[in-house]
Design a protein around this motif. Structure first.
Motif, PDB file in Angstrom:
ATOM      1  N   ALA A 152       0.837  -1.208   0.000  1.00 11.19           N
ATOM      2  CA  ALA A 152       0.000   0.000   0.000  1.00 11.19           C
ATOM      3  C   ALA A 152       0.866   1.249   0.000  1.00 11.19           C
ATOM      4  CB  ALA A 152      -0.926  -0.009   1.207  1.00 11.19           C
ATOM      5  N   GLN A 153       1.995   1.208   0.702  1.00 11.22           N
ATOM      6  CA  GLN A 153       2.883   2.365   0.708  1.00 11.22           C
ATOM      7  C   GLN A 153       3.492   2.610  -0.673  1.00 11.22           C
ATOM      8  OE1 GLN A 153       5.329   1.131   4.100  1.00 11.22           O
ATOM      9  NE2 GLN A 153       4.507   2.830   5.287  1.00 11.22           N
ATOM     10  N   ILE A 154       3.807   1.549  -1.386  1.00 11.83           N
ATOM     11  CA  ILE A 154       4.311   1.707  -2.747  1.00 11.83           C
ATOM     12  C   ILE A 154       3.213   2.258  -3.653  1.00 11.83           C
ATOM     13  CG2 ILE A 154       5.272   0.534  -4.750  1.00 11.83           C
ATOM     14  CD1 ILE A 154       7.235   0.812  -2.450  1.00 11.83           C
ATOM     15  N   GLU A 156       0.904   4.253  -2.729  1.00 13.00           N
ATOM     16  CA  GLU A 156       0.855   5.682  -2.411  1.00 13.00           C
ATOM     17  C   GLU A 156       1.927   6.442  -3.185  1.00 13.00           C
ATOM     18  OE1 GLU A 156       1.179   5.981   1.840  1.00 13.00           O
ATOM     19  OE2 GLU A 156      -0.592   4.742   2.158  1.00 13.00           O
ATOM     20  N   LEU A 157       3.110   5.865  -3.299  1.00 15.87           N
ATOM     21  CA  LEU A 157       4.174   6.491  -4.085  1.00 15.87           C
ATOM     22  C   LEU A 157       3.766   6.627  -5.549  1.00 15.87           C
ATOM     23  CD1 LEU A 157       7.440   4.777  -2.762  1.00 15.87           C
ATOM     24  CD2 LEU A 157       6.825   7.180  -2.544  1.00 15.87           C
ATOM     25  N   LEU A 158       3.145   5.584  -6.085  1.00 10.70           N
ATOM     26  CA  LEU A 158       2.704   5.629  -7.477  1.00 10.70           C
ATOM     27  C   LEU A 158       1.657   6.717  -7.688  1.00 10.70           C
ATOM     28  CD1 LEU A 158       2.331   1.817  -8.320  1.00 10.70           C
ATOM     29  CD2 LEU A 158       4.253   3.333  -8.819  1.00 10.70           C
ATOM     30  N   ALA A 159       0.790   6.896  -6.689  1.00  9.39           N
ATOM     31  CA  ALA A 159      -0.288   7.871  -6.817  1.00  9.39           C
ATOM     32  C   ALA A 159       0.206   9.306  -6.675  1.00  9.39           C
ATOM     33  CB  ALA A 159      -1.374   7.586  -5.778  1.00  9.39           C
ATOM     34  N   LEU A 160       1.104   9.545  -5.721  1.00  3.00           N
ATOM     35  CA  LEU A 160       1.470  10.911  -5.349  1.00  3.00           C
ATOM     36  C   LEU A 160       2.739  11.410  -6.029  1.00  3.00           C
ATOM     37  CD1 LEU A 160       0.632  10.716  -1.541  1.00  3.00           C
ATOM     38  CD2 LEU A 160      -0.847  11.389  -3.439  1.00  3.00           C
ATOM     39  N   GLU A 161       3.542  10.518  -6.584  1.00  3.05           N
ATOM     40  CA  GLU A 161       4.704  10.871  -7.399  1.00  3.05           C
ATOM     41  C   GLU A 161       5.637  11.881  -6.727  1.00  3.05           C
ATOM     42  OE1 GLU A 161       2.570  12.336 -10.797  1.00  3.05           O
ATOM     43  OE2 GLU A 161       2.585  10.387 -11.773  1.00  3.05           O
ATOM     44  N   PRO A 162       6.140  11.579  -5.533  1.00  4.10           N
ATOM     45  CA  PRO A 162       7.048  12.528  -4.879  1.00  4.10           C
ATOM     46  C   PRO A 162       8.419  12.548  -5.550  1.00  4.10           C
ATOM     47  CG  PRO A 162       6.980  10.493  -3.643  1.00  4.10           C
ATOM     48  CD  PRO A 162       5.950  10.355  -4.737  1.00  4.10           C
ATOM     49  N   LYS A 163       9.184  13.604  -5.275  1.00  2.00           N
ATOM     50  CA  LYS A 163      10.563  13.665  -5.757  1.00  2.00           C
ATOM     51  C   LYS A 163      11.464  12.757  -4.924  1.00  2.00           C
ATOM     52  CE  LYS A 163       9.934  18.498  -7.124  1.00  2.00           C
ATOM     53  NZ  LYS A 163      10.234  19.922  -6.756  1.00  2.00           N
ATOM     54  N   PHE A 164      11.182  12.728  -3.599  1.00  2.00           N
ATOM     55  CA  PHE A 164      12.000  11.935  -2.689  1.00  2.00           C
ATOM     56  C   PHE A 164      11.108  11.178  -1.711  1.00  2.00           C
ATOM     57  CE2 PHE A 164      14.824  15.284  -4.110  1.00  2.00           C
ATOM     58  CZ  PHE A 164      15.948  14.559  -4.455  1.00  2.00           C
ATOM     59  N   ALA A 165      11.436   9.901  -1.483  1.00  3.24           N
ATOM     60  CA  ALA A 165      10.674   9.061  -0.565  1.00  3.24           C
ATOM     61  C   ALA A 165      11.567   8.618   0.578  1.00  3.24           C
ATOM     62  CB  ALA A 165      10.119   7.840  -1.302  1.00  3.24           C
ATOM     63  N   LEU A 166      11.121   8.870   1.796  1.00  4.77           N
ATOM     64  CA  LEU A 166      11.802   8.419   3.001  1.00  4.77           C
ATOM     65  C   LEU A 166      11.069   7.170   3.486  1.00  4.77           C
ATOM     66  CD1 LEU A 166      11.977  11.917   4.793  1.00  4.77           C
ATOM     67  CD2 LEU A 166      13.549  10.983   3.063  1.00  4.77           C
ATOM     68  N   SER A 178       5.748 -10.267  -1.134  1.00  2.00           N
ATOM     69  CA  SER A 178       5.541  -8.818  -1.069  1.00  2.00           C
ATOM     70  C   SER A 178       6.862  -8.074  -1.079  1.00  2.00           C
ATOM     71  CB  SER A 178       4.745  -8.450   0.193  1.00  2.00           C
ATOM     72  OG  SER A 178       3.423  -8.936   0.127  1.00  2.00           O
ATOM     73  N   LEU A 179       7.862  -8.635  -0.392  1.00  2.00           N
ATOM     74  CA  LEU A 179       9.169  -7.998  -0.344  1.00  2.00           C
ATOM     75  C   LEU A 179       9.764  -7.867  -1.750  1.00  2.00           C
ATOM     76  CD1 LEU A 179      11.215  -6.890   1.750  1.00  2.00           C
ATOM     77  CD2 LEU A 179      12.329  -9.119   1.672  1.00  2.00           C
ATOM     78  N   ASN A 180       9.649  -8.932  -2.531  1.00  2.00           N
ATOM     79  CA  ASN A 180      10.158  -8.888  -3.902  1.00  2.00           C
ATOM     80  C   ASN A 180       9.429  -7.834  -4.726  1.00  2.00           C
ATOM     81  OD1 ASN A 180      12.058 -10.910  -3.469  1.00  2.00           O
ATOM     82  ND2 ASN A 180      10.639 -12.552  -4.040  1.00  2.00           N
ATOM     83  N   LYS A 181       8.113  -7.719  -4.536  1.00  2.00           N
ATOM     84  CA  LYS A 181       7.340  -6.720  -5.273  1.00  2.00           C
ATOM     85  C   LYS A 181       7.731  -5.306  -4.846  1.00  2.00           C
ATOM     86  CE  LYS A 181       3.222  -9.567  -6.093  1.00  2.00           C
ATOM     87  NZ  LYS A 181       1.774  -9.723  -5.822  1.00  2.00           N
ATOM     88  N   VAL A 182       7.938  -5.123  -3.553  1.00  2.00           N
ATOM     89  CA  VAL A 182       8.304  -3.805  -3.035  1.00  2.00           C
ATOM     90  C   VAL A 182       9.629  -3.346  -3.620  1.00  2.00           C
ATOM     91  CG1 VAL A 182       9.116  -2.609  -0.957  1.00  2.00           C
ATOM     92  CG2 VAL A 182       6.948  -3.841  -0.916  1.00  2.00           C
ATOM     93  N   PHE A 183      10.638  -4.213  -3.596  1.00  2.00           N
ATOM     94  CA  PHE A 183      11.954  -3.795  -4.068  1.00  2.00           C
ATOM     95  C   PHE A 183      12.025  -3.695  -5.585  1.00  2.00           C
ATOM     96  CE2 PHE A 183      13.392  -4.961   0.253  1.00  2.00           C
ATOM     97  CZ  PHE A 183      13.954  -3.735   0.564  1.00  2.00           C
ATOM     98  N   ALA A 184      11.263  -4.515  -6.285  1.00  2.00           N
ATOM     99  CA  ALA A 184      11.174  -4.355  -7.738  1.00  2.00           C
ATOM    100  C   ALA A 184      10.539  -3.012  -8.075  1.00  2.00           C
ATOM    101  CB  ALA A 184      10.364  -5.498  -8.345  1.00  2.00           C
ATOM    102  N   SER A 185       9.550  -2.616  -7.289  1.00  2.00           N
ATOM    103  CA  SER A 185       8.888  -1.322  -7.509  1.00  2.00           C
ATOM    104  C   SER A 185       9.825  -0.164  -7.214  1.00  2.00           C
ATOM    105  CB  SER A 185       7.642  -1.215  -6.627  1.00  2.00           C
ATOM    106  OG  SER A 185       6.684  -2.204  -6.963  1.00  2.00           O
ATOM    107  N   ILE A 186      10.607  -0.281  -6.136  1.00  2.26           N
ATOM    108  CA  ILE A 186      11.568   0.774  -5.799  1.00  2.26           C
ATOM    109  C   ILE A 186      12.574   0.951  -6.941  1.00  2.26           C
ATOM    110  CG2 ILE A 186      13.500   1.348  -4.275  1.00  2.26           C
ATOM    111  CD1 ILE A 186      11.830   0.143  -1.968  1.00  2.26           C
TER     112      ILE A 186
END
Length: 214
Positions: A152-154, A156-166, A178-186
């Motif tokens: 869900a946090q990823i 949110e990144l896709l939706a809001l398109e920030p310059k920098f993500a902490l 899920s871990l594999n999907k998260v890091f592939a997305s990053i």
């Protein structure tokens, strides 16, 4: 090319020194990992930069590009392009992820995009990144598993398109799929220009991602 520059940041909580003279500079498309044991001040650094009120910044500066954002309210920092994925996520009953993200997008980006158009665009991104689209129909973080919260946090990144993500402990309490999907997305977001600061206490993160600096 955007730059997040944290310089000589010193942070206290309840008069206790937690972060002492920390500096880092992150550019678009870079991944910086802060690796260390629990209680070493990693999460404090991210929360202080974003503006959590329990953390008092005693010294230092935070610039996003040429803008001094240190004293800005949290929503203004978000407007400038800063995003924080928290370690402990609040659950919001009665509000779907789609409704939440649509409202957040409108507040951050301006304009009057309809929820249907927003859904179509976001749905396409979620499918491209191989994430769980059904999360959009569920209440925000209500009964989400650890892996669902991180996905869900990823989203949110896709939706809001920030310059920098902490990202605070994005790899903790997550199933392997899920871990594999998260890091592939990053990695994909990195290719699109998003800069990342990731804090973790798990050295195994280096098996999943190649950072610019640790």
């Amino acid at each position: 090319m955007h730059t997040l520059n944290i310089k000589n940041l010193t942070v206290t909580r309840e008069d206790k020194l937690v972060v002492d003279n920390a500096s880092l500079e992150v550019r678009s498309g870079e991944i910086h990992i802060i690796l260390g044991p629990n209680g070493s001040g990693k999460s404090t650094l991210l929360n202080a930069v974003m503006g959590h009120p329990v953390y008092i910044i005693k010294d230092g500066t935070v610039f996003l590009d040429n803008d001094d954002i240190l004293a800005l309210p949290i929503e203004k920092k978000a407007n400038k392009g800063l995003f924080l994925a928290m370690q402990q996520l609040p659950a919001v009953g009665g509000v779907t992820m789609l409704t939440f993200l649509h409202q957040a997008y409108r507040l951050l980006k301006g304009g009057d995009v309809s929820i249907l158009d927003f859904y179509k665009t976001l749905s396409g991104k979620i499918k491209e990144f191989n994430l769980d689209e059904s999360l959009l129909k569920r209440y925000v973080n209500v009964n989400f598993s650890g892996g669902e919260k991180k996905q869900a946090q990823i989203i949110e990144l896709l939706a809001l398109e920030p310059k920098f993500a902490l990202l605070d402990e994005i790899d903790s309490g997550v199933d392997m799929d899920s871990l594999n999907k998260v890091f592939a997305s990053i990695e994909k977001l990195r290719e699109h220009g998003t800069g990342f600061v990731i804090v973790t206490h798990l050295g195994t993160i280096l098996e999943k991602i190649t950072p610019n600096r640790v």
